[in-house]
Design an enzyme around this catalytic site. Structure first.
Site, short mmCIF file in Angstrom:
data_model
loop_
_atom_site.label_atom_id
_atom_site.label_comp_id
_atom_site.label_asym_id
_atom_site.label_seq_id
_atom_site.Cartn_x
_atom_site.Cartn_y
_atom_site.Cartn_z
N HIS A 187 -11.26 -11.51 -6.80
CA HIS A 187 -11.55 -12.25 -5.57
C HIS A 187 -10.39 -12.17 -4.57
O HIS A 187 -10.22 -13.05 -3.73
CB HIS A 187 -11.86 -13.74 -5.86
CG HIS A 187 -12.95 -13.95 -6.84
ND1 HIS A 187 -14.27 -14.09 -6.47
CD2 HIS A 187 -12.93 -14.02 -8.20
CE1 HIS A 187 -15.02 -14.26 -7.55
NE2 HIS A 187 -14.24 -14.21 -8.61
N SER A 317 1.80 6.21 14.44
CA SER A 317 1.46 5.55 15.70
C SER A 317 2.10 6.25 16.88
O SER A 317 3.18 6.82 16.78
CB SER A 317 1.92 4.09 15.67
OG SER A 317 1.72 3.46 16.92
N LYS A 323 6.14 3.59 11.92
CA LYS A 323 4.90 3.26 11.22
C LYS A 323 4.31 4.51 10.56
O LYS A 323 4.19 5.56 11.18
CB LYS A 323 3.89 2.67 12.20
CG LYS A 323 2.70 1.99 11.54
CD LYS A 323 1.93 1.19 12.60
CE LYS A 323 0.83 0.34 11.97
NZ LYS A 323 -0.26 1.18 11.47
N GLU A 330 -7.67 7.08 4.09
CA GLU A 330 -8.59 6.80 5.18
C GLU A 330 -9.60 7.93 5.38
O GLU A 330 -10.81 7.69 5.54
CB GLU A 330 -7.81 6.58 6.48
CG GLU A 330 -7.01 5.30 6.52
CD GLU A 330 -6.08 5.21 7.72
OE1 GLU A 330 -5.46 4.16 7.90
OE2 GLU A 330 -5.95 6.21 8.46
#
Length: 462
Positions: A187, A317, A323, A330
């Site tokens: 969860h 980025s 970053k 992905e």
């Protein structure tokens, strides 16, 4: 330069150098849809050539095709299988006509190569005809789906190889990280301790199951309807052709093909495509789930879970310096989404068949071959550019476990559920660690507590 060829519709110029003929030229003109041609899938072209080879041999053995023409057709098929003529298959994968353009594309190329072998010019079809010789005893409605099935089987071997390598990569990573203690989560909340090795072993195990699933569903493609001709009645196919053609195709490939018991049913039934597509969907679903997990476990580096490091592949980025994004995970998930969408297309196309033929087979072929190709590339990319290079932030993982309230579960058998609940509640309210609270309450000695909370005892890993 061009030659003029004729058909039912009329005359049409075909480039002189082309081994395809008028039917393929009309397909080029009519179906400018996906931009993806048969040439994109060499294994499919190879499969179609094997079907024509098996058919020619059967016809010759049954005495309805002359040996000299048969030999030329076989040699033409061998040359196509070698990959030399892949550029002669410009028909769009998406086409009307239930695959007739694809069937005629292979018929015409085989015929024109055979004509050259026999010493004739392209288009001199009186000596070797795409219809009367290459397509003898056949219809698009049996030759095309048989070629599709063989194409799926060829591509499935490639897919299984990529999947096997990915499973081995995950197993190796599980072995490498078997000592790294971490917190299991349910969860999205802290659950109980485990190791990163167990996490990757589980990924390997769940994907290994898909090897069996792929093989099982691919085996449904071994039943073929050669000899069915137009609707399954066998009109224009000589008796004995269906069984002999299946036998020949088995000899030419390593796949054990069998003729369908009911050729009318087999000609309209696309259930094998639905079943195989479902197997691809299941594999894609699992791959995307794994990629989701990897992105979560690597989230951060300062404000996320940050238990693992994914290999840095590119700057993340155009505005945020420093970053780095999980681009491989992905792109694999996005690829999987496409496979899931393709499965829906296969399902709808199968449902859309009417009466004795499903004319939507081309979109099933297109999406199935695309899904196989996408998954093969995605798994290779995931293995080489992500899984193999993953490392663990071992100290951080251990700190998370030792500061987690979840370790109180390991104390249940020793201090009871009520004591465990009280300690967990106080830890939540005060921010104190479970470890310190147990010692503070004198529920267990430090020696006992350290033994219980030993990673090997908590995870079962020795």
């Amino acid at each position: 330069m061009s030659r003029l060829e004729n058909d039912l519709i009329g005359s049409l110029p075909v480039p002189d150098e082309a081994y395809y003929g008028i039917h393929t030229q009309r397909a080029i003109n009519n179906f400018r849809i996906s931009g993806i041609t048969l040439s994109h899938y060499p294994e499919f072209i190879k499969a179609l050539a094997y079907v024509k080879w098996a058919a020619a041999t059967a016809n010759c053995e049954l005495g309805v095709l002359g040996k000299n023409i048969c030999d030329a057709i076989i040699e033409a098929c061998k040359r196509i299988i070698s990959g030399k003529y892949d550029d002669q298959f410009p028909s769009d994968m998406l086409q009307g006509g239930a695959g007739t353009s694809t069937n005629m594309n292979i018929n015409e190329v085989v015929a024109n190569i055979a004509l050259e072998i026999m010493g004739y010019k392209k288009g001199e079809y009186q000596y070797c005809s795409p219809y009367d010789h290459v397509n003898l005893s056949q219809s698009t409605n049996d030759a095309y789906p048989t070629g599709v099935k063989l194409g799926i089987l060829f591509h499935n071997e490639i897919l299984e190889d990529s999947l096997t390598k990915l499973v081995e990569s995950l197993k190796n990573k599980g072995q490498e990280l078997k000592h790294v203690i971490t917190m299991g989560r349910t969860h999205l909340q802290d659950a109980i301790p485990m190791t990163l090795g167990q996490t990757f072993d589980a990924y390997a195990a769940t994907l290994e199951k898909e090897l069996h699933s792929l093989r099982q569903s691919a085996n449904l493609c071994l039943e073929i309807n050669m000899g069915a001709t137009a609707v399954g009645t066998g009109l224009n196919a000589i008796p004995g052709y269906a069984a002999l053609c299946a036998k020949n195709l088995t000899c030419l490939t390593k796949f054990n093909f069998t003729p369908a018991k009911n050729l009318v049913e087999a000609t309209s039934n696309t259930g094998s495509f639905v079943a195989y597509s479902s197997a691809l969907k299941k594999l894609a679903t699992k791959l995307s789930k794994i990629c989701n997990d990897l992105r979560i476990l690597a989230s951060g580096p300062r404000c996320g879970i940050y238990e693992i490091n994914l290999p840095p592949m590119q700057a993340g980025s155009s505005i945020m310096p420093g970053k780095v994004n999980p681009v491989i995970a992905e792109v694999v998930s996005q690829t999987c989404f496409r496979v899931l969408a393709n499965d829906f297309a296969v399902t709808m196309a199968s449902e859309a068949g009417q009466l004795q033929l499903n004319v939507m087979e081309p979109v099933m072929t297109y999406t199935l071959l695309e899904s196989q190709n996408l998954l093969n590339n995605a798994m290779t990319c995931l293995r080489e550019n992500c899984i193999d290079g993953i490392t663990a932030n071992e100290e951080h993982c251990r700190d998370l476990v030792m500061n987690s309230i979840g370790i109180v579960t390991a104390l249940n058998p020793y201090i009871g559920y009520e004591n465990s609940t009280t300690i967990a509640k106080e830890a939540l309210e005060t921010g104190a660690s479970v470890y310190d609270l147990v010692l503070k309450r004198n529920v267990l000695s430090k020696e006992e507590l350290d033994k219980i909370l030993n990673p090997e005892n908590m995870t079962g890993v020795k």
